[in-house]
Write an enzyme that holds these catalytic residues in place. Structure first.
Site, PDB file in Angstrom:
ATOM      1  CD  GLU A 202      52.590  33.192  45.395  1.00 11.96           C
ATOM      2  OE1 GLU A 202      52.710  34.399  45.107  1.00 11.96           O
ATOM      3  OE2 GLU A 202      52.881  32.734  46.499  1.00 11.96           O
TER       4      GLU A 202
ATOM      5  N   GLY B 273      45.611  43.467  41.507  1.00 10.80           N
ATOM      6  CA  GLY B 273      45.897  42.041  41.551  1.00 10.80           C
ATOM      7  C   GLY B 273      46.976  41.708  40.543  1.00 10.80           C
ATOM      8  CB  SER B 274      46.820  40.775  36.968  1.00 17.15           C
ATOM      9  OG  SER B 274      46.134  39.548  37.126  1.00 17.15           O
TER      10      SER B 274
ATOM     11  N   GLY C 205      29.978   9.018  40.045  1.00 13.65           N
ATOM     12  CA  GLY C 205      29.213   9.689  41.089  1.00 13.65           C
ATOM     13  C   GLY C 205      29.938   9.736  42.413  1.00 13.65           C
TER      14      GLY C 205
END
Length: 392
Positions: free
Chosen positions: A371, A140-141, A348
């Protein structure tokens, strides 16, 4: 096969009249067709494919690319403002346009003249939808650690492996795929253009996500997928550089989407606190509420200024990696703060699905991850400032 030069690195100066007309077109489309059904469509998890066909017919899927291949000849400064407008109406649409543009980038900038002539017009204005396939379950990274492999077999390449977190996974018509063709590290990676209907390509069930339920995210399995060498983009081993080149523009796209989402949340909060009365007066009369709205409005304007400045540098052909990382970092963090504050200001009601504020908050979280996570953006920025850290 040596690639012909891609589009020029500098882009035209925006024409004020043309930009106004384009933005008015996008706003009308957003208000009439996208925003009114966004809540219902997201709750049902429906992808707006017809909307993307309309965007393609209007030329909005190829804005930053050359008109000779079906693009819009628009500078990034204009294209990003379009993304902001679309994302303000529905993030699934703005993000989808950004991802599609990202998927077109490798061919538009690094493909041969023959490749662009054969494929690019259909990708930009032919109703097709693209996916960008870089990440993997274990990469991933650290994108350079990818393990999907492409092996040469005569005039073909055979691709085997799994891609993960793919936006438009399972519905895309074409895929820009990064695969390992050589040794370990960034230099062993090559880019390929893979169509949807090839044998051996299968999508897993879409991920069950916190938000953006209308935008499918899925793993893609490549089981001996065979593509001819004329679908290789750039030289062998050039793929990681191509991927990073595309990510600069992709990060600016996410920044613009984040500003659009934050703007939508701010508008929702302003409308609510103006109409809602407590203690005999509008909630908007209370200073704490006014200060929160002022901070949110400032964040929206600052984020837009940051991504537009980065876009102008991009259009001028200047290095933009640091500025793209800054824009992505600031704008997505701002979107998270603004959407969270919008929920808080609405009390709420903000926490219920009867209002879109809670959806905006869930969607904002994703923008801090895609990204390149915002931690990775900080790594990029700090390296530009003081260089890489020392190794033990």
């Amino acid at each position: 096969m040596t690639p012909a030069p891609g589009p020029l690195p500098t882009r035209p100066t925006p024409d004020a009249g043309e930009t106004r007309a384009l933005m008015e077109l996008v706003r009308r489309l957003a208000e009439r067709e996208i925003r009114p059904v966004a809540d219902e469509e997201e709750a049902a998890g429906r992808f707006p494919r017809e909307t993307f066909r309309t965007l393609s017919e209007l030329g909005l899927l190829g804005l930053p690319y050359q008109s000779e291949h079906g693009g819009g000849d628009q500078p990034y400064e204009v294209y990003l403002q379009v993304l902001e407008e679309l994302a303000a109406a529905r993030l699934t649409v703005g993000l989808g346009v950004s991802v599609h543009s990202l998927a077109c980038h490798a061919l538009a900038r690094h493909g041969t003249k023959e490749q662009r002539a054969e494929h690019l017009s259909a990708m930009l204005g032919g109703g097709l939808l693209g996916a960008y396939c870089l990440s993997e379950p274990t990469a991933g990274s650290d994108a350079a650690d990818l393990r999907t492999r492409a092996v040469r077999d005569g005039d073909d390449w055979v691709i085997t492996g799994t891609k993960a977190w793919i936006t438009h996974g399972g519905i895309a018509d074409f895929h820009t795929v990064l695969a390992r063709t050589g040794g370990p590290g960034a230099r062993g990676i090559t880019a390929f253009l893979v169509p949807r209907d090839v044998p051996g390509l299968q999508a897993a069930a879409p991920e069950r996500k916190m938000g953006l339920n209308g935008s499918p995210t899925a793993q893609l399995h490549f089981d001996g997928v065979r593509v001819p060498d004329d679908r290789r983009l750039g030289e062998e081993g050039q793929g990681f550089r191509i991927a990073l080149d595309a990510l600069d523009g992709g990060r600016l796209g996410i920044a613009a989407c984040a500003v659009g989402l934050a703007r939508a949340a701010l508008d929702e909060a302003v409308a609510f606190v103006t109409d809602r009365r407590q203690f005999g007066r509008p909630v908007s009369d209370f200073q704490g509420v006014r200060f929160a709205l002022a901070d949110a409005a400032t964040a929206v304007e600052a984020g837009r200024a940051l991504y537009l400045e980065a876009a102008r540098r991009y259009d001028a052909g200047e290095p933009v990696s640091r500025h793209a990382a800054m824009a992505k970092l600031f704008c997505t963090d701002a979107a998270m703060r603004v959407t969270t504050d919008a929920v808080q200001l609405m009390g709420g009601y903000g926490y219920t699905a009867d209002f879109p504020a809670e959806r905006y908050m869930r969607e904002a979280k994703m923008l801090q991850i895609v990204e390149g996570t915002n931690q990775i953006q900080r790594v990029v920025i700090s390296r530009h400032l003081i260089g890489p850290p020392e190794r033990d």
